[in-house]
Design a protein around this motif. Sequence first.
Motif, PDB file in Angstrom:
ATOM      1  N   LYS A  66      23.469  20.189 -33.277  1.00 16.36           N
ATOM      2  CA  LYS A  66      24.800  19.737 -33.727  1.00 16.36           C
ATOM      3  C   LYS A  66      25.774  20.880 -34.006  1.00 16.36           C
ATOM      4  O   LYS A  66      26.721  20.727 -34.752  1.00 16.36           O
ATOM      5  CB  LYS A  66      24.702  18.840 -34.960  1.00 16.36           C
ATOM      6  N   GLN A  67      25.564  22.036 -33.389  1.00 14.52           N
ATOM      7  CA  GLN A  67      26.489  23.165 -33.527  1.00 14.52           C
ATOM      8  C   GLN A  67      27.575  23.026 -32.462  1.00 14.52           C
ATOM      9  O   GLN A  67      27.316  22.587 -31.344  1.00 14.52           O
ATOM     10  CB  GLN A  67      25.734  24.475 -33.341  1.00 14.52           C
ATOM     11  N   ILE A  68      28.816  23.409 -32.779  1.00 14.51           N
ATOM     12  CA  ILE A  68      29.916  23.323 -31.823  1.00 14.51           C
ATOM     13  C   ILE A  68      29.695  24.358 -30.725  1.00 14.51           C
ATOM     14  O   ILE A  68      29.544  25.536 -30.998  1.00 14.51           O
ATOM     15  CB  ILE A  68      31.273  23.566 -32.504  1.00 14.51           C
ATOM     16  N   VAL A  69      29.669  23.900 -29.469  1.00 12.07           N
ATOM     17  CA  VAL A  69      29.482  24.821 -28.349  1.00 12.07           C
ATOM     18  C   VAL A  69      30.663  24.794 -27.386  1.00 12.07           C
ATOM     19  O   VAL A  69      30.881  25.736 -26.649  1.00 12.07           O
ATOM     20  CB  VAL A  69      28.173  24.519 -27.581  1.00 12.07           C
ATOM     21  N   ASP A  70      31.431  23.714 -27.369  1.00 12.11           N
ATOM     22  CA  ASP A  70      32.608  23.626 -26.511  1.00 12.11           C
ATOM     23  C   ASP A  70      33.817  23.407 -27.415  1.00 12.11           C
ATOM     24  O   ASP A  70      34.077  22.301 -27.870  1.00 12.11           O
ATOM     25  CB  ASP A  70      32.457  22.486 -25.509  1.00 12.11           C
ATOM     26  N   TYR A  71      34.549  24.490 -27.673  1.00 13.76           N
ATOM     27  CA  TYR A  71      35.655  24.432 -28.631  1.00 13.76           C
ATOM     28  C   TYR A  71      36.832  23.611 -28.112  1.00 13.76           C
ATOM     29  O   TYR A  71      37.522  22.966 -28.884  1.00 13.76           O
ATOM     30  CB  TYR A  71      36.100  25.843 -29.003  1.00 13.76           C
ATOM     31  N   ARG A  72      37.069  23.651 -26.792  1.00 15.07           N
ATOM     32  CA  ARG A  72      38.165  22.854 -26.239  1.00 15.07           C
ATOM     33  C   ARG A  72      37.894  21.362 -26.409  1.00 15.07           C
ATOM     34  O   ARG A  72      38.767  20.601 -26.808  1.00 15.07           O
ATOM     35  CB  ARG A  72      38.369  23.184 -24.763  1.00 15.07           C
ATOM     36  N   ARG A  73      36.680  20.943 -26.089  1.00 18.83           N
ATOM     37  CA  ARG A  73      36.331  19.531 -26.222  1.00 18.83           C
ATOM     38  C   ARG A  73      36.337  19.113 -27.691  1.00 18.83           C
ATOM     39  O   ARG A  73      36.770  18.017 -28.029  1.00 18.83           O
ATOM     40  CB  ARG A  73      34.955  19.277 -25.612  1.00 18.83           C
TER      41      ARG A  73
END
Length: 108
Positions: free
Chosen positions: A51-58
Amino acid sequence: MVGAARFRGSARGSGRVAYRWLTLGMPWCPACARYLTPTSMETDGTCPFCKQIVDYRRNAKFEQATARGEELEADVPLPWHLKLLLIAAAIYLGWRAWQGIDWLIGRF
């Protein structure tokens, strides 16, 4: 060697910013150590395992939509090379069908 040391020092000071810059093109989860395809990520841009953010744009698009009260659907576009393959297959099979019909007409 001096330039390399200067680069390492500047990257060390802005680690989170450098990480965001590196993941703009390819979603990579450093905690799980795996590359994530757009279909394997959650709709909010997080890793499905940790559950870590990997796609900042999305993730930014998801947060803007939730602030407006909207719900995002999973948007996975069809790759261009698959479209090209389907068009080439349709042309090839059409040509082979034409050859088969021509052969049948010439045979009988």
